[in-house]
Design a protein around this motif. Structure first.
Motif, PDB file in Angstrom:
ATOM      1  N   GLY A  66       0.808  -1.208   0.000  1.00  0.00           N
ATOM      2  CA  GLY A  66       0.000   0.000   0.000  1.00  0.00           C
ATOM      3  C   GLY A  66       0.841   1.256   0.000  1.00  0.00           C
ATOM      4  N   PRO A  67       0.203   2.417  -0.235  1.00  0.00           N
ATOM      5  CA  PRO A  67       0.908   3.694  -0.193  1.00  0.00           C
ATOM      6  C   PRO A  67       1.534   3.938   1.165  1.00  0.00           C
ATOM      7  CG  PRO A  67      -1.268   3.934  -1.189  1.00  0.00           C
ATOM      8  CD  PRO A  67      -1.219   2.565  -0.576  1.00  0.00           C
ATOM      9  N   SER A  68       2.544   4.791   1.195  1.00  0.00           N
ATOM     10  CA  SER A  68       3.265   5.064   2.436  1.00  0.00           C
ATOM     11  C   SER A  68       2.490   5.985   3.368  1.00  0.00           C
ATOM     12  CB  SER A  68       4.629   5.680   2.122  1.00  0.00           C
ATOM     13  OG  SER A  68       4.469   6.885   1.390  1.00  0.00           O
ATOM     14  N   SER A  69       1.458   6.667   2.856  1.00  0.00           N
ATOM     15  CA  SER A  69       0.683   7.594   3.677  1.00  0.00           C
ATOM     16  C   SER A  69      -0.661   7.839   3.018  1.00  0.00           C
ATOM     17  CB  SER A  69       1.428   8.930   3.839  1.00  0.00           C
ATOM     18  OG  SER A  69       1.490   9.603   2.589  1.00  0.00           O
ATOM     19  N   ALA A  70      -1.555   8.452   3.787  1.00  0.00           N
ATOM     20  CA  ALA A  70      -2.869   8.797   3.242  1.00  0.00           C
ATOM     21  C   ALA A  70      -2.730   9.824   2.119  1.00  0.00           C
ATOM     22  CB  ALA A  70      -3.757   9.349   4.351  1.00  0.00           C
ATOM     23  N   ARG A  71      -1.755  10.735   2.252  1.00  0.00           N
ATOM     24  CA  ARG A  71      -1.549  11.727   1.205  1.00  0.00           C
ATOM     25  C   ARG A  71      -1.068  11.054  -0.077  1.00  0.00           C
ATOM     26  NH1 ARG A  71       2.257  16.137   3.932  1.00  0.00           N
ATOM     27  NH2 ARG A  71       3.465  14.218   4.194  1.00  0.00           N
ATOM     28  N   ALA A 108      -1.741   8.027  -0.989  1.00  0.00           N
ATOM     29  CA  ALA A 108      -2.898   7.318  -1.539  1.00  0.00           C
ATOM     30  C   ALA A 108      -3.790   8.277  -2.326  1.00  0.00           C
ATOM     31  CB  ALA A 108      -3.687   6.646  -0.411  1.00  0.00           C
ATOM     32  N   ALA A 109      -3.997   9.478  -1.783  1.00  0.00           N
ATOM     33  CA  ALA A 109      -4.825  10.467  -2.477  1.00  0.00           C
ATOM     34  C   ALA A 109      -4.163  10.913  -3.773  1.00  0.00           C
ATOM     35  CB  ALA A 109      -5.069  11.670  -1.564  1.00  0.00           C
ATOM     36  N   TYR A 163      -0.374  15.513  -6.547  1.00  0.00           N
ATOM     37  CA  TYR A 163      -0.073  15.762  -5.140  1.00  0.00           C
ATOM     38  C   TYR A 163      -0.782  17.005  -4.614  1.00  0.00           C
ATOM     39  CZ  TYR A 163       2.849  12.015  -3.479  1.00  0.00           C
ATOM     40  OH  TYR A 163       3.268  10.785  -3.018  1.00  0.00           O
ATOM     41  N   ALA A 221      -3.860  16.136  -3.187  1.00  0.00           N
ATOM     42  CA  ALA A 221      -3.696  15.523  -1.870  1.00  0.00           C
ATOM     43  C   ALA A 221      -3.257  16.547  -0.823  1.00  0.00           C
ATOM     44  CB  ALA A 221      -2.676  14.388  -1.949  1.00  0.00           C
ATOM     45  N   ARG A 232       6.949   2.478  -3.011  1.00  0.00           N
ATOM     46  CA  ARG A 232       5.547   2.319  -2.599  1.00  0.00           C
ATOM     47  C   ARG A 232       4.683   3.211  -3.493  1.00  0.00           C
ATOM     48  NH1 ARG A 232       5.593   1.110   3.032  1.00  0.00           N
ATOM     49  NH2 ARG A 232       3.307   1.155   3.001  1.00  0.00           N
TER      50      ARG A 232
END
Length: 342
Positions: A225-230, A232-233, A266, A269, A293
Motif C-alpha cells: 500500500g501507499p506510504s501515507s494517506a496523502r 494514496a490520495a 499531489y 492531496a 511504494r
C-alpha cells in the motif's frame, strides 16, 4: 543515346518516397545537431523512429526548462508586486512626514516668516542637509525628529524602488528565456511530427516507443500500500487522469506534461511539489527502487528530465510524450535516476 524512364502514374513512386524520407531525416539530423547518415531506404523508417524518440527526449528537457522559467517568472511577479506595494506605502509615509513639516513651515510663516533652513529642506532632498548640524540646531526637537524619520523613509523608499527595478529587469530576462524555451520545444515537436508524417501508414500506425506499451490498468492486487494517506490520495488523482492528453507545459486538469501530472496529483492531496521533474527529484526522501511504494516519484535519465508516479507491482502512471495520453507503463521503461517519497 540517353534513355528515359516513364514516371509512375501514381505521382508518388518509390523514388519520390526515398527522396522525402532522405530530406526528412536530414532535417531531423540538423535539429539533433548530427550529420545525416546515408539515405538507405531499407533503414529509413528505423532511423526516423530513433530520431523521433530523440526529438521527444530533447523536447521534454526543453519543456522542463520552460516549466522552471515559468515558475521563476511567477515567483518574480509576486515578489515585484510586494515590493511595489511596500514602495507605495513608503511614499505615503514620506508624503505624510513632508505634510507635517509643511505645517511647521505654515506656522512659522504666520508668526513672521519661514526659517530658510526649513524652507530649503522642504524644497528638496532633506538628506543633503540633515548632515549639517547647523540646520538641526535651528529646529525644535519635534521637527528634528520628523526630519530624521523622513530621511530614513526616503532611504527605504529609494531601496524599494531600486529593488523593484532589479526584479523587473530579472523578470524580463526570465520572460525572454521562456520564449526561447518555448521556441525550442515547438521546433522539436514540429520536426518529430514531420518525421512521423513521412512514414508509411503502416509504420505510423505501429509506431510506439519501446517499453511504453502499457494501456490498461495494471493488476495491483497484492501490491504494497501507499506510504501515507496523502500518497494514496495522490495515486487516486493520477489514476483519474489516465486518458487525458499529454500537453507540454500543462499541469491539469485537462492536459499534462510529466511533471505537471505529478504536481497536480499531489496538489489534490494537499501537498505542494515543485514544478519541474528535476526539482521533484529532491522533494522528499530518496528510497531504493526495491522499496518503492505507491505514490513515490520515479525520475528517469541522468538529468531527471522525466518523472512518473509509482502505483505498485512494478507499474507507474505518467504523461509519456506528445500524442500519447496519460497511461500506465512498466517502471523500468527508461533508465531510472531516482525514487523519491514526498
Amino acid at each position: 543515346m540517353a534513355s528515359h524512364r516513364r514516371s509512375s502514374a501514381s505521382g508518388f513512386n518509390g523514388g519520390a518516397r526515398v527522396t522525402l524520407l532522405s530530406a526528412t531525416v536530414a532535417t531531423a539530423a540538423a535539429a539533433l545537431g548530427t550529420a545525416p547518415a546515408g539515405a538507405d531506404p531499407s533503414t529509413g523508417p528505423a532511423a526516423i523512429r530513433a530520431m523521433v524518440d530523440r526529438l521527444y527526449e530533447q523536447a521534454e528537457v526543453a519543456t522542463e526548462r520552460y516549466n522552471e522559467a515559468a515558475e521563476h517568472a511567477d515567483e518574480l511577479g509576486a515578489q515585484l508586486t510586494r515590493v511595489r506595494e511596500r514602495a507605495a506605502r513608503g511614499q505615503e509615509d514620506v508624503n505624510r512626514m513632508r505634510d507635517a513639516l509643511g505645517s511647521v513651515a505654515g506656522a512659522q510663516y504666520r508668526s513672521g516668516g519661514v526659517d530658510p533652513a526649513l524652507a530649503l529642506l522642504l524644497s528638496g532632498d532633506p538628506d543633503t542637509y540633515l548632515d549639517r548640524a547647523a540646520v538641526l540646531d535651528r529646529l525644535g526637537d519635534r521637527e528634528a525628529a520628523v526630519l530624521t524619520d523622513l530621511r530614513r523613509a526616503q532611504r527605504r523608499l529609494g531601496q524599494e524602488r531600486s529593488e523593484a527595478a532589479r526584479q523587473l529587469a530579472e523578470l524580463e530576462r526570465t520572460r525572454t528565456a521562456l520564449a526561447r524555451h518555448k521556441r525550442t520545444v515547438e521546433a522539436k515537436l514540429a520536426t518529430a511530427e514531420r518525421l512521423l508524417s513521412s512514414l508509411p501508414a503502416a509504420e505510423r500506425a505501429a509506431y510506439d516507443r519501446a517499453s511504453r506499451s502499457g494501456r490498461a490498468a495494471p493488476d495491483l492486487s497484492g501490491a504494497a500500500g501507499p506510504s501515507s494517506a496523502r500518497a494514496a490520495a495522490a495515486v487516486a488523482a493520477a489514476q483519474s487522469a489516465v486518458g487525458k492528453p499529454y500537453v507540454w507545459g500543462a499541469n491539469g486538469p485537462n492536459g499534462f506534461d510529466c511533471s505537471g501530472l505529478t504536481q497536480w496529483s499531489y496538489a489534490r492531496a494537499g501537498v505542494g511539489l515543485p514544478r519541474t521533474s528535476q526539482a521533484q527529484r529532491y522533494a522528499g526522501q530518496q528510497v531504493p527502487l526495491s522499496q518503492a511504494r505507491p505514490g513515490d516519484l520515479v525520475t528517469y535519465r541522468s538529468d531527471a528530465s522525466h518523472v512518473a508516479m509509482y502505483v505498485g507491482n512494478g507499474q507507474v502512471v505518467h504523461a509519456p510524450y506528445p500524442g500519447a495520453a496519460v497511461r500506465y507503463d512498466p517502471v523500468g521503461m527508461m533508465p531510472i535516476a531516482s525514487v523519491t517519497r514526498p
